[in-house]
Design a protein around this motif. Structure first.
Motif, PDB file in Angstrom:
ATOM      1  N   GLY A  17     110.087 -60.638  14.846  1.00  0.00           N
ATOM      2  CA  GLY A  17     109.679 -62.019  14.589  1.00  0.00           C
ATOM      3  C   GLY A  17     109.090 -62.283  13.219  1.00  0.00           C
ATOM      4  N   ARG A  18     107.892 -62.849  13.278  1.00  0.00           N
ATOM      5  CA  ARG A  18     107.204 -63.381  12.108  1.00  0.00           C
ATOM      6  C   ARG A  18     106.898 -62.319  11.038  1.00  0.00           C
ATOM      7  NH1 ARG A  18     101.693 -65.457  14.514  1.00  0.00           N
ATOM      8  NH2 ARG A  18     101.673 -63.285  15.136  1.00  0.00           N
ATOM      9  N   GLY A  19     106.471 -61.139  11.450  1.00  0.00           N
ATOM     10  CA  GLY A  19     106.289 -60.055  10.492  1.00  0.00           C
ATOM     11  C   GLY A  19     104.972 -60.048   9.754  1.00  0.00           C
ATOM     12  N   SER A  20     103.937 -60.672  10.309  1.00  0.00           N
ATOM     13  CA  SER A  20     102.668 -60.672   9.574  1.00  0.00           C
ATOM     14  C   SER A  20     102.032 -59.276   9.572  1.00  0.00           C
ATOM     15  CB  SER A  20     101.701 -61.714  10.132  1.00  0.00           C
ATOM     16  OG  SER A  20     101.254 -61.372  11.412  1.00  0.00           O
ATOM     17  N   ASN A  21     102.219 -58.524  10.638  1.00  0.00           N
ATOM     18  CA  ASN A  21     101.703 -57.145  10.624  1.00  0.00           C
ATOM     19  C   ASN A  21     102.508 -56.260   9.677  1.00  0.00           C
ATOM     20  OD1 ASN A  21      99.350 -56.533  12.512  1.00  0.00           O
ATOM     21  ND2 ASN A  21     100.636 -57.896  13.749  1.00  0.00           N
ATOM     22  N   LEU A  22     103.821 -56.482   9.656  1.00  0.00           N
ATOM     23  CA  LEU A  22     104.636 -55.770   8.659  1.00  0.00           C
ATOM     24  C   LEU A  22     104.087 -56.053   7.266  1.00  0.00           C
ATOM     25  CD1 LEU A  22     107.158 -54.350   7.468  1.00  0.00           C
ATOM     26  CD2 LEU A  22     108.287 -56.583   7.561  1.00  0.00           C
ATOM     27  N   ALA A  94     105.996 -53.403  15.210  1.00  0.00           N
ATOM     28  CA  ALA A  94     105.195 -54.539  14.745  1.00  0.00           C
ATOM     29  C   ALA A  94     105.830 -55.823  15.275  1.00  0.00           C
ATOM     30  CB  ALA A  94     105.114 -54.547  13.215  1.00  0.00           C
ATOM     31  N   GLY A  95     105.526 -56.116  16.541  1.00  0.00           N
ATOM     32  CA  GLY A  95     106.113 -57.289  17.157  1.00  0.00           C
ATOM     33  C   GLY A  95     107.574 -57.072  17.509  1.00  0.00           C
ATOM     34  N   ILE A 115     101.074 -51.981  17.918  1.00  0.00           N
ATOM     35  CA  ILE A 115      99.860 -52.805  17.922  1.00  0.00           C
ATOM     36  C   ILE A 115      99.980 -53.819  19.046  1.00  0.00           C
ATOM     37  CG2 ILE A 115     100.728 -54.412  16.121  1.00  0.00           C
ATOM     38  CD1 ILE A 115      97.563 -54.341  15.289  1.00  0.00           C
ATOM     39  N   HIS A 116      98.903 -53.919  19.823  1.00  0.00           N
ATOM     40  CA  HIS A 116      98.886 -54.817  20.973  1.00  0.00           C
ATOM     41  C   HIS A 116      97.719 -55.784  20.810  1.00  0.00           C
ATOM     42  CE1 HIS A 116      99.572 -56.168  25.049  1.00  0.00           C
ATOM     43  NE2 HIS A 116      98.271 -56.080  25.273  1.00  0.00           N
ATOM     44  N   PRO A 117      97.939 -57.087  21.069  1.00  0.00           N
ATOM     45  CA  PRO A 117      96.882 -58.067  20.819  1.00  0.00           C
ATOM     46  C   PRO A 117      95.891 -58.197  21.974  1.00  0.00           C
ATOM     47  CG  PRO A 117      98.903 -59.191  21.420  1.00  0.00           C
ATOM     48  CD  PRO A 117      99.218 -57.719  21.425  1.00  0.00           C
ATOM     49  N   LEU A 178      94.577 -61.956  15.176  1.00  0.00           N
ATOM     50  CA  LEU A 178      95.612 -61.566  14.200  1.00  0.00           C
ATOM     51  C   LEU A 178      94.981 -61.084  12.890  1.00  0.00           C
ATOM     52  CD1 LEU A 178      98.729 -61.413  14.086  1.00  0.00           C
ATOM     53  CD2 LEU A 178      98.696 -63.630  12.929  1.00  0.00           C
ATOM     54  N   GLU A 181      94.041 -57.715  13.462  1.00  0.00           N
ATOM     55  CA  GLU A 181      95.229 -56.843  13.524  1.00  0.00           C
ATOM     56  C   GLU A 181      95.638 -56.398  12.116  1.00  0.00           C
ATOM     57  OE1 GLU A 181      98.622 -58.097  15.908  1.00  0.00           O
ATOM     58  OE2 GLU A 181      97.334 -59.384  17.099  1.00  0.00           O
TER      59      GLU A 181
HETATM   60  C1  GRF Z   1     101.215 -59.356  17.106  1.00  0.00           C
HETATM   61  O1  GRF Z   1     100.282 -60.160  17.755  1.00  0.00           O
HETATM   62  C2  GRF Z   1     101.230 -57.976  17.683  1.00  0.00           C
HETATM   63  O2  GRF Z   1      99.978 -57.569  18.148  1.00  0.00           O
HETATM   64  C3  GRF Z   1     102.192 -58.102  18.838  1.00  0.00           C
HETATM   65  O3  GRF Z   1     103.186 -58.974  18.382  1.00  0.00           O
HETATM   66  C4  GRF Z   1     102.651 -59.822  17.374  1.00  0.00           C
HETATM   67  C5  GRF Z   1     103.532 -59.667  16.173  1.00  0.00           C
HETATM   68  O4  GRF Z   1     103.174 -60.560  15.160  1.00  0.00           O
HETATM   69  N1  GRF Z   1     102.693 -56.814  19.245  1.00  0.00           N
HETATM   70  P1  GRF Z   1     103.785 -60.378  13.708  1.00  0.00           P
HETATM   71  O5  GRF Z   1     105.305 -60.450  13.859  1.00  0.00           O
HETATM   72  O6  GRF Z   1     103.335 -59.066  13.180  1.00  0.00           O
HETATM   73  O7  GRF Z   1     103.264 -61.529  12.905  1.00  0.00           O
END
Ligand code: GRF
Length: 221
Positions: A17-22, A94-95, A115-117, A178, A181
């Motif tokens: 998805g969005r990739g903010s953790n990436l 990461a998502g 990673i789990h929220p 987030l 995270e």
């Molecule tokens: C995050 O909330 C992560 O904890 C979960 O999925 C979401 C991914 O968000 N596993 P992003 O794509 O990294 O923005």
């Protein structure tokens, strides 16, 4: 490329998805002295912003369309091939919204993070923020853990806690989590890349940490 670059742990990131953790991992890897770097990002959704973030960061972005594969095992074989082609030593989820075949998880056991929220083992699964609000917890957060075949389980590497406010909606709480995270994922990856984590009886021991840390209170006292 300097010699130090060569020595860094090669990380593959799986996204949907969005990739903010990436992005947080890419940003951390760009800092001097960080012991890992992202060498490939693999996604199951062609239009995922995460794949665009990878390309923008100069990292190989691979789209594997689930429709091109007969079943989960075949998909995960292709996934493994993409990671091997880039000589990945560690995988970060990461998502990534697909369940992984047990054979894939087995191959990467001890070398795959998620990673789990939520503060595991509470609130496994989806809609963690709405469920935390419904449960009335005063502290919520995020967990980075090693991946095992059972979903949202596995040895916990690091957790970040945030307060829950009376005025919170799932969205405001999600935003607060987030932010946490984005700090904790690069920190957990660093610990693993530095070889400071040992799993004993399903628990992570982390070398070089103080014995005690300050307590977090919510509401603060
Ligand atoms: C995050 O909330 C992560 O904890 C979960 O999925 C979401 C991914 O968000 N596993 P992003 O794509 O990294 O923005």
């Amino acid at each position: 490329m300097t010699r130090a670059d060569d020595d860094r742990l090669r990380v593959g990131v799986l996204v949907s998805g969005r990739g903010s953790n990436l992005q947080a991992l890419l940003d951390a890897a760009a800092r001097p002295g960080y012991p890992a770097r992202v060498v490939v990002v693999v996604g199951d959704k062609e239009q995922a912003p995460a794949l665009a973030r990878a390309r923008a960061g100069g990292v190989a972005a691979v789209w594997l369309n689930p429709k091109d594969f007969g079943d989960r095992v075949a998909y995960d074989v292709a996934l493994g091939r993409a990671l091997d082609e880039h000589r990945v030593g560690l995988v970060c989820l990461a998502g990534f919204m697909r369940l992984l075949a047990p054979s894939f998880v087995g191959k990467w056991q001890g070398r795959m993070l998620n990673i789990h929220p939520a503060l595991l083992p509470s609130f496994k699964g989806l809609d963690t923020h709405a469920r935390a609000l419904a449960a009335g917890v005063k502290i919520h957060g995020a967990t980075v853990h090693l991946v095992v075949p059972e979903v949202d389980s596995g040895p916990i590497v690091a957790q970040a806690a945030v307060p829950v406010c009376d005025s919170d909606t799932p969205e405001t709480l999600a935003a607060r989590v987030l932010e946490a995270e984005h700090r904790i994922y690069p920190a957990a990856l660093k610990l693993l890349a530095e070889g400071r984590i040992t799993v004993i009886d399903g628990r992570c021991r982390i070398e070089g940490l103080p014995d005690r840390d300050a307590a977090l209170f919510a509401p603060s006292v």
